[in-house]
Design a protein around this motif. Structure first.
Motif, PDB file in Angstrom:
ATOM      1  N   GLU A  82      -0.298   3.669  -2.270  1.00  0.00           N
ATOM      2  CA  GLU A  82      -1.939   2.743  -0.862  1.00  0.00           C
ATOM      3  C   GLU A  82      -2.039   1.790  -1.809  1.00  0.00           C
ATOM      4  N   ARG A  83      -2.153   1.905  -3.260  1.00  0.00           N
ATOM      5  CA  ARG A  83      -2.540   1.269  -4.360  1.00  0.00           C
ATOM      6  C   ARG A  83      -1.580  -0.208  -4.767  1.00  0.00           C
ATOM      7  N   ARG A  84       0.126   0.180  -4.244  1.00  0.00           N
ATOM      8  CA  ARG A  84       0.528  -0.447  -4.711  1.00  0.00           C
ATOM      9  C   ARG A  84       1.027  -1.506  -3.430  1.00  0.00           C
ATOM     10  N   ASN A  85       0.684  -1.685  -2.467  1.00  0.00           N
ATOM     11  CA  ASN A  85       0.751  -1.590  -1.044  1.00  0.00           C
ATOM     12  C   ASN A  85      -0.371  -3.178  -0.857  1.00  0.00           C
ATOM     13  N   HIS A  86      -1.799  -2.430  -1.484  1.00  0.00           N
ATOM     14  CA  HIS A  86      -2.744  -3.121  -1.523  1.00  0.00           C
ATOM     15  C   HIS A  86      -2.674  -4.953  -2.681  1.00  0.00           C
ATOM     16  N   ALA A  87      -1.724  -3.965  -3.124  1.00  0.00           N
ATOM     17  CA  ALA A  87      -1.703  -4.442  -3.863  1.00  0.00           C
ATOM     18  C   ALA A  87      -0.787  -6.077  -3.623  1.00  0.00           C
ATOM     19  N   LYS A  88       0.890  -5.998  -3.497  1.00  0.00           N
ATOM     20  CA  LYS A  88       1.148  -6.840  -2.102  1.00  0.00           C
ATOM     21  C   LYS A  88       1.006  -7.139  -1.453  1.00  0.00           C
ATOM     22  N   GLU A  89      -0.230  -6.356  -0.715  1.00  0.00           N
ATOM     23  CA  GLU A  89      -0.974  -7.487   0.665  1.00  0.00           C
ATOM     24  C   GLU A  89      -2.089  -8.636  -0.143  1.00  0.00           C
ATOM     25  N   HIS A  90      -2.973  -8.081  -1.159  1.00  0.00           N
ATOM     26  CA  HIS A  90      -4.098  -9.011  -1.919  1.00  0.00           C
ATOM     27  C   HIS A  90      -3.493  -9.145  -3.217  1.00  0.00           C
ATOM     28  N   PRO A  91      -2.705  -9.240  -3.557  1.00  0.00           N
ATOM     29  CA  PRO A  91      -2.634 -10.027  -5.048  1.00  0.00           C
ATOM     30  C   PRO A  91      -3.524  -9.934  -6.175  1.00  0.00           C
TER      31      PRO A  91
END
Length: 117
Positions: A82-91
């Protein structure tokens, strides 16, 4: 004098209202316990038939503490995903954007009085 919950919700609204209109409010990614809580809350509510989220959360918290590290690992892995996906969606997002400066009640990312880096 207002209660803590009313004060907290007012502060939360202020934070959201102070954000730039072109920049929507972005939640933090959930941690391992929050993912476990989301999964277990409906089960505990149905199982114990307890009204009120505080009591349910207390039961889920006790169950979380009793889990072995191997059982918790699944949720930690999920939280990392989830953290990685969040970082990709909101860099460009940082946790700093969700907090209000305690001295002047400005959003920390816009505060020029106390929160300059």
């Amino acid at each position: 004098m207002c209660s803590y919950s009313v004060f907290y919700s007012c502060r939360k609204r202020k934070c959201r209202a102070q954000q730039d209109e072109d920049r929507p409010y972005v939640k933090k990614p959930p941690n391992a316990f929050m993912l476990y809580l989301k999964e277990q809350r409906p089960k505990v509510t149905a199982e114990l038939n307890i009204p009120g989220s505080a009591a349910v959360n207390a039961v889920v918290g006790q169950r979380w503490k009793s889990l072995s590290n191997d059982q918790k690992a699944r949720y930690f892995d999920q939280a990392e995903t989830e953290r990685r996906n969040h970082a990709k969606e909101h860099p460009a997002w940082s946790t700093k954007e969700n907090y209000v400066c305690p001295k002047c009640q400005h959003a920390v990312h816009t505060c020029v009085h106390h929160c300059t880096e």
